[in-house]
Design a protein around this motif. Structure first.
Motif, PDB file in Angstrom:
ATOM      1  N   GLN A  40     -58.570  27.064 -23.527  1.00  0.00           N
ATOM      2  CA  GLN A  40     -59.275  27.095 -22.249  1.00  0.00           C
ATOM      3  C   GLN A  40     -60.380  26.055 -22.266  1.00  0.00           C
ATOM      4  N   SER A  41     -60.837  25.723 -21.083  1.00  0.00           N
ATOM      5  CA  SER A  41     -61.908  24.739 -20.997  1.00  0.00           C
ATOM      6  C   SER A  41     -63.214  25.346 -21.501  1.00  0.00           C
ATOM      7  N   ALA A  42     -64.123  24.479 -21.927  1.00  0.00           N
ATOM      8  CA  ALA A  42     -65.375  24.938 -22.510  1.00  0.00           C
ATOM      9  C   ALA A  42     -66.365  25.407 -21.452  1.00  0.00           C
ATOM     10  N   GLU A  43     -66.220  24.925 -20.218  1.00  0.00           N
ATOM     11  CA  GLU A  43     -67.178  25.310 -19.184  1.00  0.00           C
ATOM     12  C   GLU A  43     -66.830  26.684 -18.626  1.00  0.00           C
ATOM     13  N   LYS A  44     -67.853  27.474 -18.396  1.00  0.00           N
ATOM     14  CA  LYS A  44     -67.640  28.825 -17.873  1.00  0.00           C
ATOM     15  C   LYS A  44     -67.523  28.767 -16.354  1.00  0.00           C
ATOM     16  N   PRO A  45     -66.685  29.586 -15.777  1.00  0.00           N
ATOM     17  CA  PRO A  45     -66.617  29.607 -14.315  1.00  0.00           C
ATOM     18  C   PRO A  45     -67.876  30.270 -13.742  1.00  0.00           C
ATOM     19  N   LYS A  46     -68.333  29.725 -12.600  1.00  0.00           N
ATOM     20  CA  LYS A  46     -69.522  30.293 -11.973  1.00  0.00           C
ATOM     21  C   LYS A  46     -69.153  31.603 -11.298  1.00  0.00           C
ATOM     22  N   PRO A  47     -69.925  32.652 -11.527  1.00  0.00           N
ATOM     23  CA  PRO A  47     -69.608  33.917 -10.851  1.00  0.00           C
ATOM     24  C   PRO A  47     -69.997  33.857  -9.374  1.00  0.00           C
TER      25      PRO A  47
END
Length: 55
Positions: A40-47
């Motif tokens: 998975q990508s390292a950036e977290k999805p914004k809630p």
């Protein structure tokens, strides 16, 4: 009383651990997964902010 004689039970213990430590891990590690996990990508999805009416 035969249960007080440790000789056969110690041999059973040693052979069972020999099986557990040599044969079983090779059989378990030989299994292949049907679906390989993807990275998975390292950036977290914004809630998303909650849109609740607070009364």
């Amino acid at each position: 009383m035969p249960q007080l004689n440790p000789a056969p039970w110690f041999a059973i213990l040693v052979f069972s651990w020999l099986v557990f430590l040599t044969i079983i891990p090779t059989k378990v590690m030989a299994h292949s997964f049907m679906n390989e996990p993807s990275t998975q990508s390292a950036e977290k999805p914004k809630p998303e902010p909650w849109n609740w009416p607070w009364h």
